[in-house]
Design an enzyme around this catalytic site. Structure first.
Site, PDB file in Angstrom:
ATOM      1  N   LEU A 129       7.566 -18.729 -43.852  1.00 39.72           N
ATOM      2  CA  LEU A 129       8.541 -19.441 -43.524  1.00 39.72           C
ATOM      3  C   LEU A 129       8.110 -20.794 -43.645  1.00 39.72           C
ATOM      4  CD1 LEU A 129       8.866 -17.824 -39.850  1.00 39.72           C
ATOM      5  CD2 LEU A 129      10.679 -17.878 -41.791  1.00 39.72           C
ATOM      6  N   CYS A 152       0.334 -19.774 -37.952  1.00 40.68           N
ATOM      7  CA  CYS A 152       1.847 -19.676 -37.323  1.00 40.68           C
ATOM      8  C   CYS A 152       1.921 -18.238 -37.117  1.00 40.68           C
ATOM      9  CB  CYS A 152       2.708 -20.261 -38.215  1.00 40.68           C
ATOM     10  SG  CYS A 152       2.313 -22.105 -38.290  1.00 40.68           S
ATOM     11  N   HIS A 153       1.942 -17.409 -38.398  1.00 40.75           N
ATOM     12  CA  HIS A 153       2.339 -15.931 -38.429  1.00 40.75           C
ATOM     13  C   HIS A 153       1.358 -14.797 -39.051  1.00 40.75           C
ATOM     14  CE1 HIS A 153       6.192 -18.191 -38.383  1.00 40.75           C
ATOM     15  NE2 HIS A 153       6.251 -17.420 -37.328  1.00 40.75           N
ATOM     16  N   GLY A 154       0.026 -15.442 -39.015  1.00 42.46           N
ATOM     17  CA  GLY A 154      -0.920 -14.542 -39.670  1.00 42.46           C
ATOM     18  C   GLY A 154      -1.097 -14.061 -41.127  1.00 42.46           C
ATOM     19  N   PRO A 167       2.717 -11.504 -42.804  1.00 45.06           N
ATOM     20  CA  PRO A 167       4.210 -11.115 -43.203  1.00 45.06           C
ATOM     21  C   PRO A 167       4.520 -11.768 -44.396  1.00 45.06           C
ATOM     22  CG  PRO A 167       4.023 -12.935 -41.466  1.00 45.06           C
ATOM     23  CD  PRO A 167       2.420 -12.426 -41.747  1.00 45.06           C
TER      24      PRO A 167
END
Length: 191
Positions: A129, A152-154, A167
């Site tokens: 992202l 933020c999202h790993g 992701p």
């Protein structure tokens, strides 16, 4: 024998006669064409890149101060850029990973310049992202694979900045760059 009467608007040879009205029409159309070009030219010119964008088109980086195992953050086209000098151990770890096991399969050799596998230059933007991963600055978390970690999202990247977990769909992007000397690169330039 009487002369044939001339048809209005033609010559003796039967060709159309250039009338005053025709001249005015041609002149008006020519004037309108020149006016249209004069009106459109500034509109097309304003689409050219501005001076600040042209200035950001390339960035020169001095590699002399970067020690093995160290990375720096720079700015390229208003985005973070990671410049990292890999250690021989990090190069060996990256080369030991089976490429078939990677989500976005690339070897370290495909991500670096020939003869300079120790220099890894990537954009510092997570491909999930657009966050900025950690791992380039001193003391930042590098994740379990020793590369970069996006909190933020790993998403976790290895020492070659290849996605290994999380992701993110792709590896960190490698921009165009060339070596201008043994210690200087120009990012954004094509070889």
């Amino acid at each position: 024998m009487a002369e044939p009467a001339l048809i209005e608007g033609t010559t003796d040879a039967g060709e159309p006669e250039l009338r005053r009205r025709d001249f005015i029409n041609v002149a008006a159309l020519s004037f309108a064409g020149v006016g249209a070009v004069a009106a459109i030219a500034p509109l097309i010119y304003q689409m050219n890149p501005s001076a600040d964008v042209l200035a950001d088109a390339t960035t020169e980086i001095d590699l002399a101060a970067i020690k093995p195992g160290q990375a720096i953050k720079a700015i390229f086209r208003k985005q973070p850029l990671f410049v990292r000098q890999l250690t021989p151990k990090e190069i060996a770890e990256a080369n030991a990973v089976p490429v078939s096991s990677l989500r976005d399969p690339q070897t370290l050799a495909e991500r670096t310049k020939p003869g300079k596998p120790q220099w890894l230059i990537t954009m510092g933007v997570c491909t999930h992202l657009g966050c900025v991963p950690l791992g380039a600055a001193e003391g930042e978390t590098r994740g379990e694979f020793g590369g970069y970690f996006c909190p933020c999202h790993g998403s976790v990247y290895d020492t070659a900045a290849r996605i290994r977990k999380g992701p993110a769909p792709k590896n960190l992007e490698v921009p165009d760059y060339v070596f201008r000397s043994a210690t200087t690169i120009e990012v954004g330039a094509k070889a």
